[in-house]
Design a protein around this motif. Structure first.
Motif, short mmCIF file in Angstrom:
data_model
loop_
_atom_site.label_atom_id
_atom_site.label_comp_id
_atom_site.label_asym_id
_atom_site.label_seq_id
_atom_site.Cartn_x
_atom_site.Cartn_y
_atom_site.Cartn_z
N VAL A 79 -1.97 10.64 -17.16
CA VAL A 79 -1.56 10.28 -15.79
C VAL A 79 -2.79 9.74 -15.09
O VAL A 79 -3.57 10.49 -14.49
CB VAL A 79 -0.97 11.48 -15.04
CG1 VAL A 79 -0.58 11.08 -13.62
CG2 VAL A 79 0.22 12.07 -15.78
N ILE A 80 -3.00 8.44 -15.21
CA ILE A 80 -4.17 7.81 -14.60
C ILE A 80 -3.88 7.56 -13.12
O ILE A 80 -2.87 6.93 -12.77
CB ILE A 80 -4.51 6.47 -15.30
CG1 ILE A 80 -4.68 6.68 -16.81
CG2 ILE A 80 -5.75 5.85 -14.68
CD1 ILE A 80 -5.84 7.55 -17.19
N ILE A 81 -4.74 8.06 -12.25
CA ILE A 81 -4.57 7.89 -10.81
C ILE A 81 -5.74 7.07 -10.28
O ILE A 81 -6.90 7.42 -10.48
CB ILE A 81 -4.51 9.25 -10.09
CG1 ILE A 81 -3.38 10.11 -10.63
CG2 ILE A 81 -4.34 9.05 -8.59
CD1 ILE A 81 -3.34 11.53 -10.06
N THR A 82 -5.44 5.97 -9.62
CA THR A 82 -6.45 5.15 -8.95
C THR A 82 -6.07 4.99 -7.49
O THR A 82 -5.01 5.45 -7.04
CB THR A 82 -6.56 3.77 -9.62
OG1 THR A 82 -5.39 2.99 -9.29
CG2 THR A 82 -6.69 3.89 -11.13
N HIS A 83 -6.92 4.32 -6.74
CA HIS A 83 -6.64 4.10 -5.32
C HIS A 83 -5.42 3.19 -5.12
O HIS A 83 -4.86 3.15 -4.02
CB HIS A 83 -7.87 3.51 -4.63
CG HIS A 83 -9.01 4.48 -4.48
ND1 HIS A 83 -9.03 5.45 -3.51
CD2 HIS A 83 -10.14 4.64 -5.21
CE1 HIS A 83 -10.14 6.16 -3.62
NE2 HIS A 83 -10.84 5.69 -4.64
N ARG A 84 -5.03 2.49 -6.17
CA ARG A 84 -3.85 1.63 -6.07
C ARG A 84 -2.57 2.33 -6.49
O ARG A 84 -1.48 1.78 -6.34
CB ARG A 84 -4.06 0.38 -6.94
CG ARG A 84 -5.21 -0.52 -6.47
CD ARG A 84 -5.24 -1.80 -7.28
NE ARG A 84 -5.47 -1.53 -8.69
CZ ARG A 84 -6.67 -1.42 -9.25
NH1 ARG A 84 -7.76 -1.54 -8.49
NH2 ARG A 84 -6.80 -1.18 -10.54
N THR A 85 -2.70 3.55 -7.05
CA THR A 85 -1.52 4.27 -7.52
C THR A 85 -0.68 4.76 -6.35
O THR A 85 -1.20 5.34 -5.39
CB THR A 85 -1.93 5.48 -8.38
OG1 THR A 85 -2.78 5.04 -9.45
CG2 THR A 85 -0.71 6.19 -8.95
N ARG A 86 0.59 4.51 -6.41
CA ARG A 86 1.53 4.98 -5.39
C ARG A 86 2.20 6.25 -5.91
O ARG A 86 3.00 6.19 -6.84
CB ARG A 86 2.57 3.91 -5.05
CG ARG A 86 1.98 2.65 -4.40
CD ARG A 86 3.06 1.60 -4.14
NE ARG A 86 4.08 2.08 -3.22
CZ ARG A 86 3.97 2.00 -1.88
NH1 ARG A 86 2.88 1.47 -1.33
NH2 ARG A 86 4.94 2.45 -1.11
N LEU A 87 1.86 7.36 -5.31
CA LEU A 87 2.42 8.64 -5.73
C LEU A 87 3.64 8.96 -4.88
O LEU A 87 3.61 8.82 -3.66
CB LEU A 87 1.37 9.75 -5.60
CG LEU A 87 0.10 9.55 -6.44
CD1 LEU A 87 -0.89 10.68 -6.19
CD2 LEU A 87 0.44 9.46 -7.93
N ASP A 88 4.70 9.38 -5.53
CA ASP A 88 5.97 9.62 -4.85
C ASP A 88 6.33 11.11 -4.98
O ASP A 88 6.62 11.60 -6.06
CB ASP A 88 7.07 8.76 -5.49
CG ASP A 88 8.41 8.92 -4.79
OD1 ASP A 88 8.48 9.66 -3.78
OD2 ASP A 88 9.40 8.32 -5.26
N PHE A 89 6.28 11.81 -3.85
CA PHE A 89 6.60 13.24 -3.84
C PHE A 89 7.98 13.53 -3.24
O PHE A 89 8.28 14.67 -2.93
CB PHE A 89 5.53 14.00 -3.06
CG PHE A 89 4.16 13.93 -3.68
CD1 PHE A 89 3.85 14.69 -4.79
CD2 PHE A 89 3.20 13.07 -3.17
CE1 PHE A 89 2.60 14.63 -5.37
CE2 PHE A 89 1.95 12.99 -3.74
CZ PHE A 89 1.63 13.76 -4.85
N SER A 90 8.79 12.49 -3.09
CA SER A 90 10.08 12.67 -2.42
C SER A 90 10.96 13.67 -3.17
O SER A 90 11.58 14.54 -2.55
CB SER A 90 10.80 11.33 -2.28
OG SER A 90 10.98 10.71 -3.54
N GLN A 91 11.01 13.57 -4.49
CA GLN A 91 11.85 14.49 -5.25
C GLN A 91 11.33 15.92 -5.15
O GLN A 91 12.10 16.88 -5.05
CB GLN A 91 11.91 14.06 -6.72
CG GLN A 91 12.87 14.88 -7.57
CD GLN A 91 14.32 14.81 -7.06
OE1 GLN A 91 14.78 13.75 -6.64
NE2 GLN A 91 15.02 15.95 -7.08
#
Length: 533
Positions: free
Chosen positions: A501-513
């Motif tokens: 799970v690569i996370i960068t400053h461009r990654t859009r994380l979705d916590f809605s679920q």
């Protein structure tokens, strides 16, 4: 030659894991980071604290959007026990309030085992000098609220509020006495009294009278006989703050994708160095506070076994990666050079390296089987350092592992060394005279970690050591790791391996679920959307 607690090696447990990376950040309680995480043992609804014992509950945990606090919070042995309040976990405000802590703390601070921890006083030609150094050290343990090994103005004011010290500006306020003490005894003009400077002040008084104060048998003069008026300063209330997915999205994403441990405790109810000792030796030698001034940087401080000797004896490769520019010097977050047996062995010292070597080892395919990683202050998340910067520092480390060939057989255990003065509602189990301390966050990140799982098994900072011992068939170092749970509850070695799970400053994380799950289950904790400041 050291004798290990359990001389008998055990049969290794087969698992598809060859590399263990133990990342240790600084000064965060579980509730501060994951107190509103769905499914975790988080902040109970309605939880609150008074600002003095037996008072009305007037202060409540609150969401904080500011990720760089202006003050460090106290987390010494004295502060932690005062906040713990016999297991009620309601003393955080009067523990953190510098004017209140000296009033409420009346017990003696345990001394280290002199056979294991050596804290020599540097005498200067007279027994009186040695005595004053010893007494200064013991008084500093009571009033050095933020455990930075000096007495700052706010701590001096607390000292003079509790003990008036006859003949020193009689009739003046604690603020005036603190200012005068700095004026007369702050030889290096750093606006704080170091050990030698404070000892010079104490030499104004007969040793017997100072010892009576240290042991709690008397006060030099009647000082503050009642609790200070409240409420405490606003910054003290930061102890009750918490973050969620908005401030620490990367950590919440790791929890969502891998395993979060919500019953992971600091090993000792106190500050950094004693807890860091547990991460390498499963004990602190009885040290319960950070070493006094003059000991940090010394090499011949500790003389008990560490994981280093255990790994070497079993031919398991290891390195200790320290982000500082001088990793081979003893420091609060890197105690290994403070062990005589390690410092005097150039071959062992060669394994204590700068953090840049970690990235090189990943690229050069020379990563050892066991790694520790500790930060600089700026990347540590230790207030007043930036939480955001620290989170991205850790994210870069984990990204590097995930992008490497090592991901497929690696476990990263990410945790924090102590609670840092932040509120946590869960009373730590009383396993021995030193701990546990308050809960800290812990994440297990691996292709074999149970995905989206909240592990409720009880762990402490020695549990990653027990996991390593279990994997390689190593004996226990001390009683604590011998009794510790081995963290296998966090894994499913029969599952298909999880992808990076690569996370960068461009990654859009979705916590809605995740939030839908939280509210559909009727979370019993405080609301993640609670108003904050």
């Amino acid at each position: 030659m050291f004798t290990f607690f359990c001389a008998q090696a055990v049969k290794p447990v087969e698992m598809p894991v060859k590399h263990f990376i133990y990342i240790i950040q600084e000064n965060i309680s579980f509730d501060h980071y994951f107190g509103t995480y769905p499914g975790a043992n988080g902040i109970p609804r309605g939880a609150g604290v008074p600002f003095h014992p037996g008072g009305k509950t007037l202060f409540y945990p609150f969401h904080l959007s500011q990720t760089q606090l202006t003050h460090d919070l106290g987390h010494s042995w004295q502060t932690a026990h005062t906040a713990w309040d016999g297991g009620k976990m309601d003393g955080f405000l009067w523990a953190e309030w510098p004017k209140a802590l000296p009033y409420y703390w009346h017990r003696r601070v345990p001394s280290p085992n002199p056979a294991l921890v050596h804290l020599p006083a540097k005498t200067a030609g007279s027994s009186m000098h040695a005595v004053s150094l010893n007494y200064a050290r013991r008084l500093m343990e009571q009033f050095d609220i933020n455990s930075d090994t000096v007495l700052e103005p706010i701590e001096l004011r607390a000292l003079f509020s509790q003990h008036s010290f006859p003949s020193f500006l009689p009739g003046s306020s604690s603020e005036e006495r603190a200012a005068k003490a700095l004026q007369e005894f702050d030889a290096n003009h750093d606006k704080a009294l170091e050990l030698n400077e404070f000892a010079a002040f104490l030499r104004r008084y007969p040793p017997g009278r100072v010892l009576a104060v240290i042991d709690g048998r008397s006060r030099l003069l009647p000082g503050r006989r009642s609790a200070p008026d409240g409420p405490p300063p606003d910054w003290v209330e930061d102890s009750l703050s918490y973050y969620d997915y908005r401030e620490i999205p990367n950590y919440w994403e790791y929890a969502r994708r891998f395993t979060l441990c919500d019953n992971f405790f600091s090993s000792l109810m106190g500050p950094s160095e004693p807890n860091h000792l547990y991460t390498v030796a499963a004990q602190s030698g009885g040290l319960v506070n950070n070493p006094p001034p003059g000991v940090i940087g010394q090499n011949d401080v500790y003389s008990f076994p560490t994981m280093v000797q255990l790994l070497e004896k079993s031919h398991v490769s290891w390195k200790y990666y320290d982000e500082r520019s001088h990793p081979q010097t003893h420091w609060l977050w890197n105690p290994l050079p403070g062990f005589t047996a390690i410092h005097n062995n150039p071959r062992l010292m060669a394994h204590i390296v700068q953090l840049k070597a970690f990235y090189n080892d990943l690229k050069q395919h020379t990563l050892p089987e066991v790694s520790w990683i500790v930060p600089t202050f700026a990347d540590s998340e230790h207030p007043p350092a930036s939480t955001t910067r620290g989170m991205w520092h850790v994210t870069h480390l984990i990204n590097a592992v995930m992008r490497s060939s090592y991901w497929k057989n690696t476990v990263v255990v990410l945790t924090w060394d102590d609670y840092g003065g932040f509120y946590d509602h869960a009373a730590p189990p009383d396993v021995d005279q030193y701990g546990f301390g308050p809960r800290v966050p812990a994440l297990v990140i691996s292709p074999w970690a149970r995905p989206g799982y909240v592990c409720h098994t009880s762990f402490d900072l020695t549990s990653p050591l027990k996991l390593i011992e279990t994997r390689f068939g190593l004996p226990a170092l001390a009683e604590r790791d011998a009794r510790s749970n081995n963290m296998l509850d966090c894994f499913d070695f029969s599952q298909p391996p999880l992808s990076p799970v690569i996370i960068t400053h461009r990654t859009r994380l979705d916590f809605s679920q995740l939030l839908i799950e939280q509210f559909s289950k009727g979370s019993q904790g405080v609301s993640s959307s609670a108003a904050g400041r």
